[in-house]
Design a protein around this motif. Structure first.
Motif, PDB file in Angstrom:
ATOM      1  N   PHE A  60       0.825  -1.196   0.000  1.00 57.42           N
ATOM      2  CA  PHE A  60       0.000   0.000   0.000  1.00 57.42           C
ATOM      3  C   PHE A  60       0.870   1.261   0.000  1.00 57.42           C
ATOM      4  O   PHE A  60       0.648   2.187  -0.779  1.00 57.42           O
ATOM      5  CB  PHE A  60      -0.922  -0.017   1.225  1.00 57.42           C
ATOM      6  N   LEU A  61       1.881   1.286   0.863  1.00 55.25           N
ATOM      7  CA  LEU A  61       2.764   2.449   0.941  1.00 55.25           C
ATOM      8  C   LEU A  61       3.578   2.621  -0.338  1.00 55.25           C
ATOM      9  O   LEU A  61       3.821   3.749  -0.784  1.00 55.25           O
ATOM     10  CB  LEU A  61       3.684   2.333   2.155  1.00 55.25           C
ATOM     11  N   THR A  62       3.970   1.521  -0.951  1.00 53.81           N
ATOM     12  CA  THR A  62       4.701   1.590  -2.220  1.00 53.81           C
ATOM     13  C   THR A  62       3.823   2.186  -3.312  1.00 53.81           C
ATOM     14  O   THR A  62       4.282   3.011  -4.106  1.00 53.81           O
ATOM     15  CB  THR A  62       5.200   0.186  -2.624  1.00 53.81           C
ATOM     16  N   ALA A  63       2.551   1.790  -3.343  1.00 54.43           N
ATOM     17  CA  ALA A  63       1.623   2.342  -4.336  1.00 54.43           C
ATOM     18  C   ALA A  63       1.452   3.845  -4.133  1.00 54.43           C
ATOM     19  O   ALA A  63       1.412   4.613  -5.108  1.00 54.43           O
ATOM     20  CB  ALA A  63       0.274   1.628  -4.246  1.00 54.43           C
ATOM     21  N   ILE A  64       1.360   4.273  -2.894  1.00 55.12           N
ATOM     22  CA  ILE A  64       1.245   5.711  -2.618  1.00 55.12           C
ATOM     23  C   ILE A  64       2.510   6.433  -3.068  1.00 55.12           C
ATOM     24  O   ILE A  64       2.437   7.484  -3.720  1.00 55.12           O
ATOM     25  CB  ILE A  64       0.971   5.962  -1.121  1.00 55.12           C
ATOM     26  N   ALA A  65       3.662   5.884  -2.739  1.00 60.53           N
ATOM     27  CA  ALA A  65       4.925   6.512  -3.127  1.00 60.53           C
ATOM     28  C   ALA A  65       5.055   6.599  -4.645  1.00 60.53           C
ATOM     29  O   ALA A  65       5.486   7.622  -5.186  1.00 60.53           O
ATOM     30  CB  ALA A  65       6.095   5.737  -2.531  1.00 60.53           C
ATOM     31  N   THR A  66       4.634   5.548  -5.338  1.00 65.80           N
ATOM     32  CA  THR A  66       4.679   5.543  -6.803  1.00 65.80           C
ATOM     33  C   THR A  66       3.765   6.626  -7.361  1.00 65.80           C
ATOM     34  O   THR A  66       4.134   7.340  -8.297  1.00 65.80           O
ATOM     35  CB  THR A  66       4.279   4.158  -7.344  1.00 65.80           C
ATOM     36  N   GLY A  67       2.576   6.756  -6.797  1.00 65.88           N
ATOM     37  CA  GLY A  67       1.647   7.801  -7.233  1.00 65.88           C
ATOM     38  C   GLY A  67       2.226   9.194  -7.035  1.00 65.88           C
ATOM     39  O   GLY A  67       2.107  10.058  -7.913  1.00 65.88           O
ATOM     40  N   TRP A  68       2.859   9.414  -5.890  1.00 75.33           N
ATOM     41  CA  TRP A  68       3.481  10.712  -5.645  1.00 75.33           C
ATOM     42  C   TRP A  68       4.627  10.966  -6.617  1.00 75.33           C
ATOM     43  O   TRP A  68       4.790  12.077  -7.132  1.00 75.33           O
ATOM     44  CB  TRP A  68       3.993  10.795  -4.206  1.00 75.33           C
ATOM     45  N   ASP A  69       5.425   9.946  -6.896  1.00 74.95           N
ATOM     46  CA  ASP A  69       6.532  10.105  -7.846  1.00 74.95           C
ATOM     47  C   ASP A  69       6.012  10.504  -9.217  1.00 74.95           C
ATOM     48  O   ASP A  69       6.572  11.397  -9.880  1.00 74.95           O
ATOM     49  CB  ASP A  69       7.347   8.815  -7.945  1.00 74.95           C
ATOM     50  N   ARG A  70       4.937   9.866  -9.665  1.00 68.88           N
ATOM     51  CA  ARG A  70       4.350  10.211 -10.966  1.00 68.88           C
ATOM     52  C   ARG A  70       3.821  11.636 -10.971  1.00 68.88           C
ATOM     53  O   ARG A  70       4.012  12.382 -11.940  1.00 68.88           O
ATOM     54  CB  ARG A  70       3.230   9.235 -11.315  1.00 68.88           C
ATOM     55  N   ALA A  71       3.142  12.026  -9.908  1.00 72.88           N
ATOM     56  CA  ALA A  71       2.600  13.390  -9.820  1.00 72.88           C
ATOM     57  C   ALA A  71       3.732  14.416  -9.828  1.00 72.88           C
ATOM     58  O   ALA A  71       3.633  15.448 -10.510  1.00 72.88           O
ATOM     59  CB  ALA A  71       1.750  13.535  -8.562  1.00 72.88           C
ATOM     60  N   LEU A  72       4.803  14.141  -9.126  1.00 80.04           N
ATOM     61  CA  LEU A  72       5.936  15.070  -9.106  1.00 80.04           C
ATOM     62  C   LEU A  72       6.636  15.127 -10.460  1.00 80.04           C
ATOM     63  O   LEU A  72       7.090  16.197 -10.890  1.00 80.04           O
ATOM     64  CB  LEU A  72       6.914  14.677  -7.998  1.00 80.04           C
ATOM     65  N   ASP A  73       6.711  13.992 -11.149  1.00 81.83           N
ATOM     66  CA  ASP A  73       7.298  13.982 -12.500  1.00 81.83           C
ATOM     67  C   ASP A  73       6.462  14.828 -13.452  1.00 81.83           C
ATOM     68  O   ASP A  73       7.010  15.583 -14.271  1.00 81.83           O
ATOM     69  CB  ASP A  73       7.418  12.550 -13.037  1.00 81.83           C
ATOM     70  N   ARG A  74       5.121  14.709 -13.347  1.00 83.75           N
ATOM     71  CA  ARG A  74       4.244  15.533 -14.191  1.00 83.75           C
ATOM     72  C   ARG A  74       4.411  17.009 -13.872  1.00 83.75           C
ATOM     73  O   ARG A  74       4.478  17.847 -14.776  1.00 83.75           O
ATOM     74  CB  ARG A  74       2.784  15.111 -14.017  1.00 83.75           C
ATOM     75  N   LEU A  75       4.498  17.349 -12.600  1.00 88.59           N
ATOM     76  CA  LEU A  75       4.691  18.735 -12.189  1.00 88.59           C
ATOM     77  C   LEU A  75       6.016  19.266 -12.710  1.00 88.59           C
ATOM     78  O   LEU A  75       6.088  20.386 -13.227  1.00 88.59           O
ATOM     79  CB  LEU A  75       4.626  18.853 -10.661  1.00 88.59           C
ATOM     80  N   LYS A  76       7.055  18.454 -12.607  1.00 89.43           N
ATOM     81  CA  LYS A  76       8.372  18.844 -13.102  1.00 89.43           C
ATOM     82  C   LYS A  76       8.309  19.132 -14.599  1.00 89.43           C
ATOM     83  O   LYS A  76       8.849  20.137 -15.078  1.00 89.43           O
ATOM     84  CB  LYS A  76       9.387  17.748 -12.813  1.00 89.43           C
ATOM     85  N   SER A  77       7.627  18.254 -15.346  1.00 86.78           N
ATOM     86  CA  SER A  77       7.503  18.461 -16.790  1.00 86.78           C
ATOM     87  C   SER A  77       6.755  19.741 -17.101  1.00 86.78           C
ATOM     88  O   SER A  77       7.138  20.495 -18.009  1.00 86.78           O
ATOM     89  CB  SER A  77       6.769  17.280 -17.433  1.00 86.78           C
ATOM     90  N   LEU A  78       5.704  20.016 -16.377  1.00 83.49           N
ATOM     91  CA  LEU A  78       4.930  21.253 -16.582  1.00 83.49           C
ATOM     92  C   LEU A  78       5.768  22.480 -16.292  1.00 83.49           C
ATOM     93  O   LEU A  78       5.737  23.470 -17.034  1.00 83.49           O
ATOM     94  CB  LEU A  78       3.678  21.257 -15.707  1.00 83.49           C
ATOM     95  N   VAL A  79       6.545  22.438 -15.225  1.00 79.20           N
ATOM     96  CA  VAL A  79       7.382  23.584 -14.851  1.00 79.20           C
ATOM     97  C   VAL A  79       8.476  23.770 -15.880  1.00 79.20           C
ATOM     98  O   VAL A  79       8.788  24.913 -16.271  1.00 79.20           O
ATOM     99  CB  VAL A  79       7.975  23.377 -13.440  1.00 79.20           C
ATOM    100  N   GLU A  80       9.071  22.704 -16.355  1.00 77.29           N
ATOM    101  CA  GLU A  80      10.169  22.811 -17.331  1.00 77.29           C
ATOM    102  C   GLU A  80       9.676  23.293 -18.690  1.00 77.29           C
ATOM    103  O   GLU A  80      10.436  23.934 -19.417  1.00 77.29           O
ATOM    104  CB  GLU A  80      10.861  21.462 -17.468  1.00 77.29           C
ATOM    105  N   THR A  81       8.435  23.000 -19.057  1.00 82.43           N
ATOM    106  CA  THR A  81       7.930  23.437 -20.366  1.00 82.43           C
ATOM    107  C   THR A  81       7.295  24.812 -20.307  1.00 82.43           C
ATOM    108  O   THR A  81       6.964  25.376 -21.346  1.00 82.43           O
ATOM    109  CB  THR A  81       6.895  22.427 -20.917  1.00 82.43           C
ATOM    110  N   ALA A  82       7.118  25.350 -19.113  1.00 76.76           N
ATOM    111  CA  ALA A  82       6.478  26.676 -18.982  1.00 76.76           C
ATOM    112  C   ALA A  82       7.462  27.795 -19.218  1.00 76.76           C
ATOM    113  O   ALA A  82       8.594  27.743 -19.249  1.00 76.76           O
ATOM    114  CB  ALA A  82       5.864  26.820 -17.597  1.00 76.76           C
TER     115      ALA A  82
END
Length: 109
Positions: free
Chosen positions: A87-109
């Motif tokens: 369960f904790l691994t799934a949460i951590a994976t979800g957070w990693d994906r969300a942070l990767d998406r945020l990073k991509s948005l910030v880098e393309t802005a």
């Protein structure tokens, strides 16, 4: 995740939310199966209090007990620990994906 398994995981995290029970789990992890008397040795609380904490851990299915003559030994049940870890691994994976998406948005802005 079904409602039953959510309730089971909630009981695991509730049981681990107490410092004494967390210390008991840590000690059982390091030493293997131990009696309540052994677990109480050197602790600031009584053997009876240790047994009550062990009962909470058993209700959460984190700990199992086995009788050896007059002695009862408590040990960890690895299945419940694995479920909580997944369960904790799934949460951590979800957070990693969300942070990767945020990073991509910030880098393309």
């Amino acid at each position: 995740m079904s409602n039953g398994s959510e309730h089971d995981l909630a009981s695991v995290f509730a049981a681990l939310g107490d410092a004494t029970r967390l210390a008991l789990v840590t000690r059982l992890l390091a030493a293997g199966a131990l009696s309540a008397t052994t677990l109480a040795d050197g602790q600031a609380i009584s053997r009876q209090a240790i047994v009550k904490h062990l009962q909470v851990l058993e209700a959460a299915k984190l700990v199992v007990h086995e009788r050896h003559g007059r002695e009862v030994r408590y040990g960890l049940d690895p299945h419940r620990i694995k479920e909580a870890r997944a369960f904790l691994t799934a949460i951590a994976t979800g957070w990693d994906r969300a942070l990767d998406r945020l990073k991509s948005l910030v880098e393309t802005a």
